[in-house]
Design an enzyme around this catalytic site. Sequence first.
Site, PDB file in Angstrom:
ATOM      1  N   GLU A 153     -27.284  13.563  27.402  1.00 50.50           N
ATOM      2  CA  GLU A 153     -26.254  12.884  28.193  1.00 50.50           C
ATOM      3  C   GLU A 153     -26.490  12.988  29.699  1.00 50.50           C
ATOM      4  O   GLU A 153     -25.684  13.566  30.433  1.00 50.50           O
ATOM      5  CB  GLU A 153     -24.862  13.413  27.827  1.00 50.50           C
ATOM      6  N   GLU A 308     -24.306  10.728  18.285  1.00 52.55           N
ATOM      7  CA  GLU A 308     -23.343  11.803  18.023  1.00 52.55           C
ATOM      8  C   GLU A 308     -22.000  11.186  17.666  1.00 52.55           C
ATOM      9  O   GLU A 308     -21.621  10.138  18.199  1.00 52.55           O
ATOM     10  CB  GLU A 308     -23.107  12.662  19.277  1.00 52.55           C
TER      11      GLU A 308
HETATM   12  C1  GLA Z   1     -21.365  15.618  23.987  1.00 49.94           C
HETATM   13  C2  GLA Z   1     -22.630  16.442  24.048  1.00 49.94           C
HETATM   14  C3  GLA Z   1     -22.762  17.441  22.935  1.00 49.94           C
HETATM   15  C4  GLA Z   1     -21.454  18.093  22.626  1.00 49.94           C
HETATM   16  C5  GLA Z   1     -20.437  17.030  22.311  1.00 49.94           C
HETATM   17  C6  GLA Z   1     -19.078  17.567  21.910  1.00 49.94           C
HETATM   18  O1  GLA Z   1     -21.491  14.411  23.418  1.00 49.94           O
HETATM   19  O2  GLA Z   1     -23.780  15.656  24.095  1.00 49.94           O
HETATM   20  O3  GLA Z   1     -23.732  18.387  23.312  1.00 49.94           O
HETATM   21  O4  GLA Z   1     -21.043  18.845  23.712  1.00 49.94           O
HETATM   22  O5  GLA Z   1     -20.237  16.238  23.447  1.00 49.94           O
HETATM   23  O6  GLA Z   1     -18.199  16.545  21.557  1.00 49.94           O
END
Ligand code: GLA
Length: 676
Positions: A153, A308
Amino acid sequence: MNEQIRFGKMLHGGDYNPEQWLDSPEILKKDIEYFKKAKINEVSMGIFSWAVLEPEEGRYEFDWMEKLLDLMQENGISVLLATPSGARPKWMADKYPEVLRVDENRNRIFFGERHNHCYTSPIYREKVYQMNYELAKRFGHHPAVIGWHLSNEYGGECHCPLCQKEFQNWLKQRYQSIDVLNKAWATTFWSHTYQNFEQIESPSRRGEHGVHGLNLDWKRFVTERTVDFVKHETKAVRDAGSDLPVMINMMYYYNGLNYHKFKDVVDIVTWDNYPTWHKEAEPVTAMDTAMQHDIMRSIQKRPFLLMESCPSATNWQSVSKLKKPGMLKAASLQAIAHGSDSVQYFQLRQSRGAFEKFHGAVIDHYGGDDTRVFQEVCEVGKWLEQLEEMAGSLTHAQVAVIYDWENRWALEDAAGPRNENLFYKGTVEKSYFAFRKQGLDVDVIDMEQELEGYQIVAAPMLYLFRANFQQKAEAYVRNGGKLILTYWSGIVDDTDLCYLGGTPNGLMEVAGLRSEEIDGLYDWEGNEGVSVEGNSLNFTKTYRCEHLCELVKTTSAEALLVYGKDFYAGKPALTRNHYQAGECYEICADFEQDFYDDFYKKLVKNSNITVLMKEIPYGVEVTSRENEKAVYRIVQNFNCNRIEIEFPKDGFEVWLGSYDGTIAGFDTVILRKQKQ
Ligand code: GLA
Ligand code: ZN
C-alpha cells in the site's frame, strides 16, 4: 511486460505472515491442512519480513523462506512473494536516519509503524535494491513463486531536503524557466513570485498552501516519485533475472496517488477492499464498492486481483462489525463479477500480538477449522474452483463514466462556489449507479483514456481539463458519441489557471451554451428542474436539485428542464445539443438520483446499447465477463431477503448457484452462454 497476465486459476488466499510462527512447526502444519480444506491455492508472503530476512545489515537469512516456499510448492500453493520495503528494520533507521520520512512541518519522524520511508533517499533505494535483488536471485525461479507483491500500500509523502531537491528538479524539467512557472501558478497574486527554482518549497499548512498550481504539481510529483520507486523496485528483480509479473496493492479512493499513472508500471492492478458492510443498507455499500472495482479494472481494462479483503470484521474501522452469514461470499464474488481473478484475504492466520491481533482472519486465535468464518471461506473456495474457466475473461463496457484523480485534487483544493463539500464522488456515482441499474457494465476511466468506442460517456464535474480533453470530447461527439457534461466543468487548465473567454472551455459549441454563473446553495436550500412542455426527451416530471446550480446561456442547445425557483426560475437546468453526428447534454445542477435514473433510461433507449437484463430488482447487481468460449452473466442479490427475478430468454443458462425464479438473500447466480 504489458500484456494480460493469466494465472490459469482463480487465486484464493492472501496475506500470510508465518515469520510470526517459525518456532511453532505444528501451527505451520495445521495451516497447510486448513488451506487445503478451504481450497486456498495462493499465499502472499514476506510483506513485513525485512527484520527477519536481513536481521543485520548485509546478513541475509533466507533459509526459512525457502523452506516455506518448498512447503507451498509441495502442497500446490502458489506464492506472491513480497518485497519488504513497506516496513524497514530498526537497525536501518538507527544507522541511516535519512530513510525516515519528514512530514510537512519539516519534522523527521521516529522509527515505528510502517509506510514511513523516504522515496528519494539514496540509501533506502540502495537497501531496497539489494534486498529485492537477493530475493529475486534466490527465489525468482522457485516453482511456487508466481509474482512479485511490491511493498505494501504505497502512500504518503516525504518533505525532506532530498525530496525538496527532487521536487525542484522535477519542476525545472516541467517548466524549463522560472518565469513560465510563475505564470502557470499565478504567483503574482499575494506577491509570491519566485526568482529561481531553488526557492520553491513543498506545500505546508505552516507555509505556502494557497498557490493551487503548486499544490497540484506537488501531488503530481508525489505520484511520480512513487512511480519511480516502484520502477526502482522492479528493476532490482528484473536485474536479478526474474520476469514474473509485478504488482502493487492499491487502496479505496486513495487520494494521495493517481493510480492511473501506474498503468504501464505494474503488470496487473490489485487492490485492497474493506467496505463497511452492514453500516448502510447492503445494496448501497455494494454499489459503492462496485464502482471502486470498476475503477481498478478500467485502469488497464483487464482483470485485476482483489489482493486483500477481510474474512470477518476489521479492527481499524470505527466499529468492527461482523459479516453476516453469506456476506463474505457475496462480497468476494462481487470482485469476480467486476473483473477480479482472485479473492484474497488479510490475513490467513490471525496475529497473536500488536496492532492487528483482533483483525479478522481465516484462522483465528482459537485455531480450529470449525468456526463460522472458516466454513464461509471454504464456501468461497468451492465457488472459485468452479469458476476457474472464467479466469482471464474480460468485461466489455458500452458506456463509461469519467472519474479523474487530478480533477479531484484541483476541485477539493479550490476555494469556490461551495467549500464544505462539492460531492465530486457522489456526483460521479449518480451517473454510475444509473447505468448499473439499467443493466450495463460500466468502465470508470480518467481524462487521459480514450472515449472512442463507448456509446455514452458521462463526464461529471470535470472542473479541470487536461490531456486534451476538449479535443477528444469534441471528436467523440462529432463522430456520433453521446457526451454528458455537468455544472462546474472546463473551468481551469492543468496548472489550475482559469480559462478566459467562457466555459466549458473548448466545448461551448459542442454543448450549445455558455456557462454564465454558478450558485452555491446552503445545505438546507434546494431548487427544482421542471420539465419543459414538448421537450424532445419527453420528460414530464419535476426533479429536486441542491448544492450547486449553474446558470447557462444557450446558443443552439434545447432546454429540457428549467429551474422552478429563485431569480433564475425558467432558465435551463438540463440541455441537449445536437452537434455533428452526436449529442451533448449538460446537467446544470446537482439533481437527485431519480433524475439520473430517468435520464439515462431515456438515453439508453435512444441508442444501440444492449442491456444485460431489462428489469433489475432493487439491490440486485448484474455484470458480465466474456472469453473465447463463453459469455458469463453474474447476478447477485445484495438484499438480505430472497427476491423474485426473471431472467431474459436469450440463450443464457443457469450455470452456477441455485435459482428457482427467486434468488436467496446475499446469493449469487451465474448464467452462461457458450459460443459455438
Ligand atoms: C491494509 C494493509 C494490511 C493490513 C490491512 C488491515 O490493507 O495492507 O497490511 O494492515 O490493511 O485491514
Ligand atoms: Zn524524502
